[in-house]
Design an enzyme around this catalytic site. Structure first.
Site, PDB file in Angstrom:
ATOM      1  CG  HIS A   1       0.863   3.951 -32.139  1.00 19.85           C
ATOM      2  ND1 HIS A   1      -0.272   4.083 -32.903  1.00 19.85           N
ATOM      3  CD2 HIS A   1       1.315   2.692 -32.353  1.00 19.85           C
ATOM      4  CE1 HIS A   1      -0.491   2.964 -33.563  1.00 19.85           C
ATOM      5  NE2 HIS A   1       0.459   2.102 -33.250  1.00 19.85           N
TER       6      HIS A   1
ATOM      7  CG  HIS B   1      -4.801   0.362 -11.458  1.00 16.75           C
ATOM      8  ND1 HIS B   1      -4.857  -0.403 -10.321  1.00 16.75           N
ATOM      9  CD2 HIS B   1      -3.490   0.376 -11.817  1.00 16.75           C
ATOM     10  CE1 HIS B   1      -3.644  -0.830 -10.023  1.00 16.75           C
ATOM     11  NE2 HIS B   1      -2.791  -0.371 -10.929  1.00 16.75           N
TER      12      HIS B   1
HETATM   13  O1  JB3 Z   1      -0.686  -3.597  -7.293  1.00 15.66           O
HETATM   14  C1  JB3 Z   1      -0.018  -2.637  -6.963  1.00 15.66           C
HETATM   15  C2  JB3 Z   1       1.344  -2.428  -7.554  1.00 15.66           C
HETATM   16  N1  JB3 Z   1      -0.452  -1.726  -6.093  1.00 15.66           N
HETATM   17  C3  JB3 Z   1      -1.753  -1.805  -5.421  1.00 15.66           C
HETATM   18  C4  JB3 Z   1      -2.450  -0.459  -5.498  1.00 15.66           C
HETATM   19  C5  JB3 Z   1      -2.660   0.005  -6.922  1.00 15.66           C
HETATM   20  O2  JB3 Z   1      -3.734  -0.556  -4.853  1.00 15.66           O
HETATM   21  C6  JB3 Z   1      -1.551  -2.168  -3.939  1.00 15.66           C
HETATM   22  O3  JB3 Z   1      -0.907  -3.427  -3.850  1.00 15.66           O
HETATM   23  C7  JB3 Z   1      -2.898  -2.178  -3.175  1.00 15.66           C
HETATM   24  O4  JB3 Z   1      -3.604  -3.291  -3.510  1.00 15.66           O
HETATM   25  C8  JB3 Z   1      -3.686  -0.925  -3.466  1.00 15.66           C
HETATM   26  O5  JB3 Z   1      -2.968   0.062  -2.761  1.00 15.66           O
HETATM   27  P1  JB3 Z   1      -3.710   1.031  -1.733  1.00 15.66           P
HETATM   28  O6  JB3 Z   1      -4.851   1.711  -2.376  1.00 15.66           O
HETATM   29  O7  JB3 Z   1      -2.659   1.868  -1.128  1.00 15.66           O
HETATM   30  O8  JB3 Z   1      -4.364   0.014  -0.696  1.00 15.66           O
HETATM   31  P2  JB3 Z   1      -3.987  -0.253   0.834  1.00 15.66           P
HETATM   32  O9  JB3 Z   1      -2.563  -0.596   0.982  1.00 15.66           O
HETATM   33  O10 JB3 Z   1      -5.024  -1.196   1.319  1.00 15.66           O
HETATM   34  O11 JB3 Z   1      -4.192   1.151   1.531  1.00 15.66           O
HETATM   35  C9  JB3 Z   1      -5.391   1.846   1.440  1.00 15.66           C
HETATM   36  C10 JB3 Z   1      -5.151   3.193   2.073  1.00 15.66           C
HETATM   37  O12 JB3 Z   1      -6.277   4.024   1.835  1.00 15.66           O
HETATM   38  C11 JB3 Z   1      -4.970   3.119   3.597  1.00 15.66           C
HETATM   39  O13 JB3 Z   1      -3.966   4.029   3.986  1.00 15.66           O
HETATM   40  C12 JB3 Z   1      -6.330   3.584   4.109  1.00 15.66           C
HETATM   41  O14 JB3 Z   1      -6.244   4.192   5.391  1.00 15.66           O
HETATM   42  C13 JB3 Z   1      -6.661   4.609   3.060  1.00 15.66           C
HETATM   43  N2  JB3 Z   1      -8.096   4.906   2.985  1.00 15.66           N
HETATM   44  C14 JB3 Z   1      -9.133   4.039   2.844  1.00 15.66           C
HETATM   45  N3  JB3 Z   1     -10.298   4.722   2.812  1.00 15.66           N
HETATM   46  C15 JB3 Z   1      -8.575   6.150   3.037  1.00 15.66           C
HETATM   47  C16 JB3 Z   1      -9.974   6.045   2.931  1.00 15.66           C
HETATM   48  N4  JB3 Z   1      -7.932   7.306   3.174  1.00 15.66           N
HETATM   49  C17 JB3 Z   1      -8.665   8.423   3.207  1.00 15.66           C
HETATM   50  N5  JB3 Z   1      -8.052   9.615   3.345  1.00 15.66           N
HETATM   51  N6  JB3 Z   1     -10.027   8.410   3.116  1.00 15.66           N
HETATM   52  C18 JB3 Z   1     -10.741   7.247   2.976  1.00 15.66           C
HETATM   53  O15 JB3 Z   1     -11.967   7.262   2.874  1.00 15.66           O
END
Ligand code: JB3
Length: 207
Positions: A136, A145
């Site tokens: 609360h 996050h």
């Molecule tokens: O801990 C948990 C339960 N979740 C974590 C989450 C909160 O953060 C997870 O385990 C990961 O550590 C992280 O997830 P996230 O952000 O999805 O990270 P990753 O799996 O590395 O994917 C990053 C995504 O962002 C990829 O699809 C990249 O292509 C995309 N990306 C990076 N830079 C971008 C850019 N996409 C766009 N459109 N533009 C960008 O500049």
């Protein structure tokens, strides 16, 4: 025909958020990832490069969700999305428990098993991850996050851009500043200033 939601990001966090949006009854038509991103994200086609944010908006898409775990990058991409005139939707699991007196901003993700209790505030772009509890009168800042299984007691505040690692616990009435990183499993029993990294039981500033 009504267009679906555009999800920015195509990684692990996007997978979870796409499924949250579907569980809410929304369609997700595209994810937009970086240049080296995967081709599909839990069945959703992935476009590569942020030029697609504007292109899809011009073709009639109106709703977007930024599904990027990094607080800074989520904030930056959300600004781009809003500049293009999208409405930022929330992705909230039907298996989360949200008090009717809680106040929620936009672009928020609240995962399964999370609880947000009475008169708490969750600002824009925050993530309350799987099984985290926000009791609360808490005040969760913008683009924060709160990682899985964190537990925040009553009257806790967390400043903008902060990250609480998996399993952190915070006793009542504590203030955690902006842009703080709190290591996994830390236990906060005294205030944490802006911009620091703190770890341990009890949490101590190390940087
Ligand atoms: O801990 C948990 C339960 N979740 C974590 C989450 C909160 O953060 C997870 O385990 C990961 O550590 C992280 O997830 P996230 O952000 O999805 O990270 P990753 O799996 O590395 O994917 C990053 C995504 O962002 C990829 O699809 C990249 O292509 C995309 N990306 C990076 N830079 C971008 C850019 N996409 C766009 N459109 N533009 C960008 O500049």
């Amino acid at each position: 025909m009504q267009k679906g939601v555009v999800v920015i990001g195509a990684g692990g966090h996007a997978k979870v958020c796409v499924e949250l949006l579907r569980a809410m009854g929304a369609e997700v038509d595209y994810c937009i990832g970086g240049d080296s991103s995967v081709r599909t994200c839990v069945g959703v086609p992935v476009l590569h490069g942020d030029e697609h944010i504007g292109r899809l908006r011009e073709s009639g898409y109106q709703s977007a969700f930024v599904a990027i775990g990094s607080n800074r990058l989520r904030e930056k991409l959300a600004a781009t999305v809003v500049e293009h005139g999208y409405c930022l939707v929330n992705a909230i699991s039907p298996l989360a428990v949200i008090s009717p007196s809680a106040r929620l901003g936009s672009g928020i993700a609240i995962m399964a098993g999370a609880i947000v209790n009475a008169e708490s505030t969750v600002a824009d772009l925050a993530i309350i991850n799987t099984g985290a509890t926000v009791d609360h009168d808490c005040n969760i800042g913008r683009a924060v996050h709160i990682a899985p299984q964190c537990g925040l007691a009553g009257n806790v505040s967390v400043g903008d851009g902060s990250f609480l690692g998996i399993g952190c616990k915070v006793i009542p009435e504590q203030s955690i500043g902006a842009n703080v990183v709190l290591g996994a499993g830390s236990v906060v029993i005294s205030p944490i200033p802006d911009g620091v990294t703190a770890v341990g039981v009890p949490a101590r500033v190390i940087r």
